[in-house]
Design an enzyme around this catalytic site. Structure first.
Site, PDB file in Angstrom:
ATOM      1  N   ARG A  95      -7.027  -8.697   5.078  1.00 52.11           N
ATOM      2  CA  ARG A  95      -8.169  -7.812   4.615  1.00 52.11           C
ATOM      3  C   ARG A  95      -8.033  -8.012   3.123  1.00 52.11           C
ATOM      4  O   ARG A  95      -6.860  -7.634   2.599  1.00 52.11           O
ATOM      5  CB  ARG A  95      -8.105  -6.388   4.976  1.00 52.11           C
ATOM      6  CG  ARG A  95      -8.473  -6.206   6.467  1.00 52.11           C
ATOM      7  CD  ARG A  95      -8.500  -4.731   6.783  1.00 52.11           C
ATOM      8  NE  ARG A  95      -8.466  -4.407   8.168  1.00 52.11           N
ATOM      9  CZ  ARG A  95      -9.545  -4.474   9.154  1.00 52.11           C
ATOM     10  NH1 ARG A  95     -10.692  -4.892   8.750  1.00 52.11           N
ATOM     11  NH2 ARG A  95      -9.207  -4.063  10.338  1.00 52.11           N
ATOM     12  N   HIS A 105      -2.182 -11.203  11.820  1.00 54.79           N
ATOM     13  CA  HIS A 105      -2.246 -10.020  11.389  1.00 54.79           C
ATOM     14  C   HIS A 105      -0.856  -9.686  10.309  1.00 54.79           C
ATOM     15  O   HIS A 105      -0.706  -9.011   9.631  1.00 54.79           O
ATOM     16  CB  HIS A 105      -2.146  -8.781  12.465  1.00 54.79           C
ATOM     17  CG  HIS A 105      -2.341  -7.393  11.782  1.00 54.79           C
ATOM     18  ND1 HIS A 105      -1.279  -6.354  11.812  1.00 54.79           N
ATOM     19  CD2 HIS A 105      -3.162  -6.732  11.323  1.00 54.79           C
ATOM     20  CE1 HIS A 105      -1.513  -5.360  11.441  1.00 54.79           C
ATOM     21  NE2 HIS A 105      -2.914  -5.504  11.137  1.00 54.79           N
ATOM     22  N   TYR A 157      -2.877   3.535   0.661  1.00 52.09           N
ATOM     23  CA  TYR A 157      -2.060   3.291   1.996  1.00 52.09           C
ATOM     24  C   TYR A 157      -0.556   3.271   1.576  1.00 52.09           C
ATOM     25  O   TYR A 157      -0.219   2.370   0.766  1.00 52.09           O
ATOM     26  CB  TYR A 157      -2.356   2.016   2.649  1.00 52.09           C
ATOM     27  CG  TYR A 157      -3.509   1.972   3.464  1.00 52.09           C
ATOM     28  CD1 TYR A 157      -4.740   2.723   3.152  1.00 52.09           C
ATOM     29  CD2 TYR A 157      -3.899   0.918   4.328  1.00 52.09           C
ATOM     30  CE1 TYR A 157      -5.921   2.566   3.603  1.00 52.09           C
ATOM     31  CE2 TYR A 157      -5.129   0.734   4.834  1.00 52.09           C
ATOM     32  CZ  TYR A 157      -6.194   1.717   4.594  1.00 52.09           C
ATOM     33  OH  TYR A 157      -7.385   1.760   5.064  1.00 52.09           O
ATOM     34  N   ARG A 177       1.793   7.785  13.390  1.00 49.09           N
ATOM     35  CA  ARG A 177       0.604   8.366  12.635  1.00 49.09           C
ATOM     36  C   ARG A 177      -0.309   8.834  13.736  1.00 49.09           C
ATOM     37  O   ARG A 177      -0.843   9.771  13.739  1.00 49.09           O
ATOM     38  CB  ARG A 177       0.288   7.458  11.515  1.00 49.09           C
ATOM     39  CG  ARG A 177      -0.988   8.189  10.749  1.00 49.09           C
ATOM     40  CD  ARG A 177      -1.620   7.174   9.802  1.00 49.09           C
ATOM     41  NE  ARG A 177      -2.685   5.916  10.673  1.00 49.09           N
ATOM     42  CZ  ARG A 177      -2.720   5.009  10.610  1.00 49.09           C
ATOM     43  NH1 ARG A 177      -2.362   4.134   9.574  1.00 49.09           N
ATOM     44  NH2 ARG A 177      -3.778   4.308  11.152  1.00 49.09           N
ATOM     45  N   HIS A 208       1.022   3.837   6.723  1.00 47.56           N
ATOM     46  CA  HIS A 208       0.498   2.664   7.040  1.00 47.56           C
ATOM     47  C   HIS A 208       1.902   1.587   7.445  1.00 47.56           C
ATOM     48  O   HIS A 208       1.803   0.624   8.003  1.00 47.56           O
ATOM     49  CB  HIS A 208      -0.454   1.887   6.312  1.00 47.56           C
ATOM     50  CG  HIS A 208      -0.956   0.882   6.641  1.00 47.56           C
ATOM     51  ND1 HIS A 208      -0.757  -0.695   6.378  1.00 47.56           N
ATOM     52  CD2 HIS A 208      -2.000   0.556   7.652  1.00 47.56           C
ATOM     53  CE1 HIS A 208      -1.577  -1.370   7.071  1.00 47.56           C
ATOM     54  NE2 HIS A 208      -2.263  -1.040   7.758  1.00 47.56           N
TER      55      HIS A 208
END
Length: 720
Positions: free
Chosen positions: A382, A442, A475, A571, A599
């Site tokens: 992203r 990822h 984050y 989290r 994160h």
């Protein structure tokens, strides 16, 4: 205890219900009177946004299972049908709490602090009514498209997540034969601001009204030959989980583009309507959309509370917001220093957003312009809307560098954005890869190959977060910059795997999913268990976003049974249960919900007083460990190990933003009695600024004595 016994469904929570508990923890921040008012608005908005995505993906997936007669239970023993029933029950309760918070707490407090939300058009004064009517005619009317439904005009396609106003209309007397009630609808345009300022007589008070109220007030102007009988806002959620047949797709990019368009018209799975909706109007909408009663949410207030994030951004209310944190500089990279020279001196740990993300951006920028850089390779999952990293990569290719970029087209809800970037990079001359069939890439890794006097040197950045300069301010993530040869060799092997078919016989430092990473974690947890059995010191600290992999949970249970002390910071989703007698007595679970989104993924293993510390891109979830390309990397430099250990221990001591899992699976704020008041996020903000100041003091030669005058003693260790 046997492995079979530990697979008992009673030892696991359902992942979807655990996620709803996480969203309840976010909602608790919106309900916390100790938090600045506008921060509470932000948290309430986040709960609404979270819930939208939960329905579009997770609930949609469960409905697909039910429709396919899939009856296999999950690790907690629940079938898809049973999960949906429980989710509906819990979600209706959560939505009720959302609007109780909005109506009873936030709206009165906003008014008391000079911001009045005019909730109904009837509350407008005569002058305000005239103002919003002019606003409608000048700004709104030209944009609207009223849609009537009759024998020649079928029920329109209602877009996913769009806000609409449904109406029952009847032809006016004198316009021909009087007919039965008809249905009409108009979409509230997302291209116009939803929050509309309205003049106020009181100079100390600002008034606003929502766009849908203005449209409802003036809807008769859209249907001139009709009388408006009833109106009501409504909003639907659709199945937005893309189904991509990668093996059969001739062109993955075009296949994803095609599937994205279908997202707007997936099966309707949730309907929000205003409480008190006319039953005739509701019957038409539910019948046309095939919505069941349990899928209807009767809302006591404005639909779609995500508009509160726009309200949070309104100027003039800074005193009602938390103080903005400005990311600190990284002391190891002084201004004006070449980032390559800095990395050659030592490995550099980055802690975002407490420290600036600029070194990561500058790493690519400097590489793109450096005449000695031969190649840049990077994975992108992203990125931001106006990404400086994309621009730097494109510039590098134009400068003649060998640039290879893996752009993950399957990054959920970023597919369109990533397609745009992929094409831009290709046009600039970069080699663009679209990931691996059946897997999402990822991992977060960048490799820069540079020619230097003593030969080729490889510089590597590894991270727990995305290469997104916008979210890096929100984050919490860890990054590592290194030029150690072992990391460079592994980074080269990673990209050779991603771009071709080369698989190394062994790895120096990195562990990768889906082939090796899960086994690595199981080995590390198992080693702590064996050490405990031998009477050696054994401890595990881990920080992840989610924990729902059964094999990992069973391994943690076995370690706990052997006496390993295990402290987890999770989290969101956590399917592990604490306090099971004889099984998880030695395990604690905390969840931190604060101004920044937690994160980072960090893993600490005591290893008989020789601690091993790792960071990575993967959570302890089946999808991360078995269906994604993920990277785990060790932190080996002594001072950096100390920093990362401090991050974990500080979060475990948090008494302000930490919620602790109880034996019944619920969460409660950590009991502050007899403990130091500690907000770990605020503590990291202070420490990042103090580290920069300490470095500046030492640079100008005043030494520790001066720094002690300006830095509180509690932040100076004995070694310093």
């Amino acid at each position: 205890m046997s492995d079979k016994k530990l697979k008992n469904p009673e030892y696991f929570y359902n992942r979807e219900l655990s996620w709803l508990l996480f969203n309840s923890r976010v909602l608790s921040e919106a309900r916390d009177k100790q938090i600045p008012l506008f921060e509470r608005l932000k948290f309430l908005s986040i709960t609404a946004s979270n819930l939208d995505e939960f329905f579009m993906i997770r609930v949609a997936s469960l409905k697909d299972m039910v429709n396919a007669d899939y009856t296999k239970p999950d690790i907690s023993g629940m079938t898809a049908k049973e999960q949906l029933e429980k989710i509906n029950e819990e979600t209706h309760h959560l939505v009720s709490q959302q609007y109780s918070t909005y109506n009873r707490s936030l709206i009165p407090l906003l008014k008391a602090n000079g911001l009045k939300v005019i909730e109904k058009q009837e509350d407008l004064t005569k002058e305000q009514g005239e103002y919003v009517d002019r606003y409608f005619e000048d700004n709104v009317y030209p944009v609207l498209t009223p849609l009537a439904v009759d024998s020649s005009r079928p029920f329109p396609l209602i877009r996913n997540k769009s806000l609409n106003i449904g109406a029952l209309v009847k032809k006016k007397a004198g316009t021909g034969k009087r007919e039965e009630l008809e249905f009409a609808t108009v979409q509230v345009p997302s291209v116009l601001p939803r929050i509309v300022p309205v003049p106020s007589k009181d100079p100390q008070e600002r008034n606003v009204i929502l766009l849908e109220e203005i449209i409802e007030r003036n809807i008769n102007k859209l249907f001139l030959n009709y009388d408006i009988v009833k109106t009501c806002p409504f909003r639907i959620m659709r199945n937005a989980d893309l189904t991509i047949e990668e093996d059969e797709a001739a062109d993955l990019l075009k296949e994803i583009e095609k599937q994205i368009k279908k997202r707007q018209w997936g099966q309707a799975i949730r309907l929000e309507v205003e409480a008190g909706i006319d039953k005739r109007l509701l019957k038409i909408i539910t019948s046309e959309l095939s919505i069941k009663e349990e899928e209807i949410y009767y809302i006591d207030g404005p639909l779609d509370l995500t508009f509160l994030m726009k309200m949070y951004g309104m100027s003039g209310f800074d005193h009602l917001k938390a103080r903005q944190h400005r990311p600190a500089a990284v002391p190891e990279i002084p201004e004006g220093t070449s980032i390559f020279d800095a990395i050659k001196k030592q490995d550099i740990l980055l802690h975002h957003p407490y420290q600036t993300f600029e070194p990561v951006v500058n790493f690519i920028k400097e590489a793109s312009a450096d005449k000695d850089v031969l190649a840049i390779k990077q994975t992108l999952y992203r990125v931001s809307g106006n990404s400086p990293i994309i621009s730097a990569l494109a510039q590098a290719a134009e400068n003649g560098k060998q640039v290879t970029v893996l752009v993950e087209l399957k990054a959920r809800f970023d597919e369109e954005n990533n397609i745009v970037w992929a094409r831009k990079l290709e046009h600039a001359g970069c080699h663009v890869l679209y990931g691996l069939v059946g897997l999402k890439t990822h991992s977060k890794i960048t490799l820069v190959v540079r020619r230097e006097e003593d030969g080729i040197r490889r510089y590597v950045h590894l991270g727990t977060g995305n290469y997104n300069d916008a979210t890096a301010k929100l984050y919490t993530d860890i990054g590592l910059l290194t030029c150690k040869e072992a990391y460079g060799e592994d980074a080269t092997a990673v990209f050779n795997m991603l771009s071709g078919y080369s698989e190394p016989l062994s790895w120096n430092k990195l562990s990768l999913a889906p082939l090796w990473l899960k086994d690595r974690f199981l080995y590390l947890i198992g080693r702590e268990k064996e050490n405990a059995n031998k009477g050696y010191p054994a401890r595990i600290m881990a920080k992840v976003n989610s924990l729902c992999d059964r094999d990992i949970i069973i391994a943690l249970y076995e370690a706990s049974m052997a006496g390993v002390k295990i402290d987890l910071i999770v989290r969101g989703i956590c399917c592990l249960k604490v306090g099971i007698p004889g099984v998880s007595d030695n395990i604690t679970v905390r969840s931190i919900v604060g101004n920044f989104l937690e994160h980072s993924r960090i893993f600490y293993f005591e290893n008989n007083k020789e601690p091993e510390i790792y960071c990575g891109s993967a959570d302890w979830m089946p999808r991360n460990l078995e269906r994604r390309v993920e990277i785990l990397f060790p932190i080996e430099q002594a001072d950096l190990k100390k920093k990362v250990t401090h991050i974990l221990t500080c979060e475990l001591e948090d008494t302000v933003k930490a919620h602790r899992m109880l034996q019944d699976g619920s969460y409660a704020k950590v009991d502050k009695r007899g403990k130091k008041i500690l907000n770990s996020q605020e503590e990291f903000c202070k420490e990042a600024q103090q580290e920069v100041f300490r470095e500046q003091v030492q640079e100008i030669g005043y030494g520790t004595s001066l720094s002690r005058r300006f830095i509180p003693e509690t932040h100076i260790s004995e070694e310093e």
